[in-house]
Enzyme design. Structure first.
Site, PDB file in Angstrom:
ATOM      1  N   GLU A   1     -16.293   2.565  -6.258  1.00  0.00           N
ATOM      2  CA  GLU A   1     -15.529   1.416  -6.738  1.00  0.00           C
ATOM      3  C   GLU A   1     -16.473   0.216  -6.859  1.00  0.00           C
ATOM      4  OE1 GLU A   1     -12.017   0.577  -4.444  1.00  0.00           O
ATOM      5  OE2 GLU A   1     -11.087   2.481  -4.972  1.00  0.00           O
TER       6      GLU A   1
ATOM      7  N   ASP B   1     -11.111  -7.235  -5.122  1.00  0.00           N
ATOM      8  CA  ASP B   1     -11.444  -6.470  -6.313  1.00  0.00           C
ATOM      9  C   ASP B   1     -11.863  -7.502  -7.349  1.00  0.00           C
ATOM     10  OD1 ASP B   1     -10.787  -4.108  -5.058  1.00  0.00           O
ATOM     11  OD2 ASP B   1      -8.797  -3.973  -5.939  1.00  0.00           O
TER      12      ASP B   1
ATOM     13  N   GLN C   1       0.842  -1.198   0.000  1.00  0.00           N
ATOM     14  CA  GLN C   1       0.000   0.000   0.000  1.00  0.00           C
ATOM     15  C   GLN C   1       0.882   1.256   0.000  1.00  0.00           C
ATOM     16  OE1 GLN C   1      -3.150  -0.648  -0.394  1.00  0.00           O
ATOM     17  NE2 GLN C   1      -3.971   1.420  -0.379  1.00  0.00           N
TER      18      GLN C   1
ATOM     19  N   HIS D   1     -14.978  -3.286  -5.816  1.00  0.00           N
ATOM     20  CA  HIS D   1     -14.381  -3.551  -4.495  1.00  0.00           C
ATOM     21  C   HIS D   1     -15.448  -4.044  -3.516  1.00  0.00           C
ATOM     22  CE1 HIS D   1     -11.287  -2.694  -1.325  1.00  0.00           C
ATOM     23  NE2 HIS D   1     -12.388  -2.726  -0.585  1.00  0.00           N
TER      24      HIS D   1
END
Length: 180
Positions: A171, A125, A89, A174
């Site tokens: 998103e 995802d 990340q 997600h």
């Protein structure tokens, strides 16, 4: 993770946030939950490019069941991203900074290290063949419509709907598995 390990992890993350230029006040104001890295992961699936997708055991089981159910309805679901380390990340944020992306924009696209659901091993995802992964067009697929209707049966929820209070972009790809 015990309390001492958690405190050490949070201190390290706070140092990284400072180094990256992410103000702790932004995290506090957005009320972002902290996600320690999962300690028990299994191979849940492979991404279309062959990468291993690690998940918690419960998420892996729920994903397999959901993917099978979708397949029975003629829908192909693919996982394109799952567990992500705090280091990964950090790299994602740093790469965006290296491209001169403003921090205000980055923090609508990516969670700060320590605050990504992907650290938990419960976030996926999801994509479907013929659709570019992690792009808004996924919202217009039969796979997304199937997930909207059926994902809850398997313990998955859409993490970042339109106009979410956390300030992230919508998103549609997600999904988070609630293991409780």
């Amino acid at each position: 993770m015990n309390t001492e390990q958690s405190d050490t992890c949070k201190e390290r993350i706070h140092q990284e946030l400072h180094r990256l230029g992410i103000p702790m006040s932004w995290i506090v104001n957005k009320k972002l939950p902290f996600y320690p890295e999962a300690t028990e992961l299994v191979l849940g699936d492979f991404a279309p490019d062959g990468r291993e997708c690690l998940m918690t055991p419960a998420t892996s089981k729920a994903w397999a069941d959901m993917k099978d159910a979708a397949g029975q309805d003629g829908i192909v679901l693919e996982v394109v991203s799952s567990f992500r380390t705090i280091e990964r990340q950090i790299d994602i944020i740093q790469a965006k900074l290296n491209r001169n992306m403003p921090m205000e924009t980055i923090l609508t696209l990516s969670a700060p290290p320590g605050y990504s659901e992907h650290h938990s091993g419960c976030a996926l995802d999801i994509n479907t063949p013929g659709c570019t992964a992690t792009e808004p067009e996924f919202e217009h697929t039969a796979a997304y419509r199937w997930l909207e209707t059926h994902a809850g049966r398997f313990g998955f929820t859409l993490s970042y709907p339109k106009d979410n209070t956390l300030g992230f972009i919508h998103e549609p790809w997600h999904w988070f598995h609630n293991e409780i």
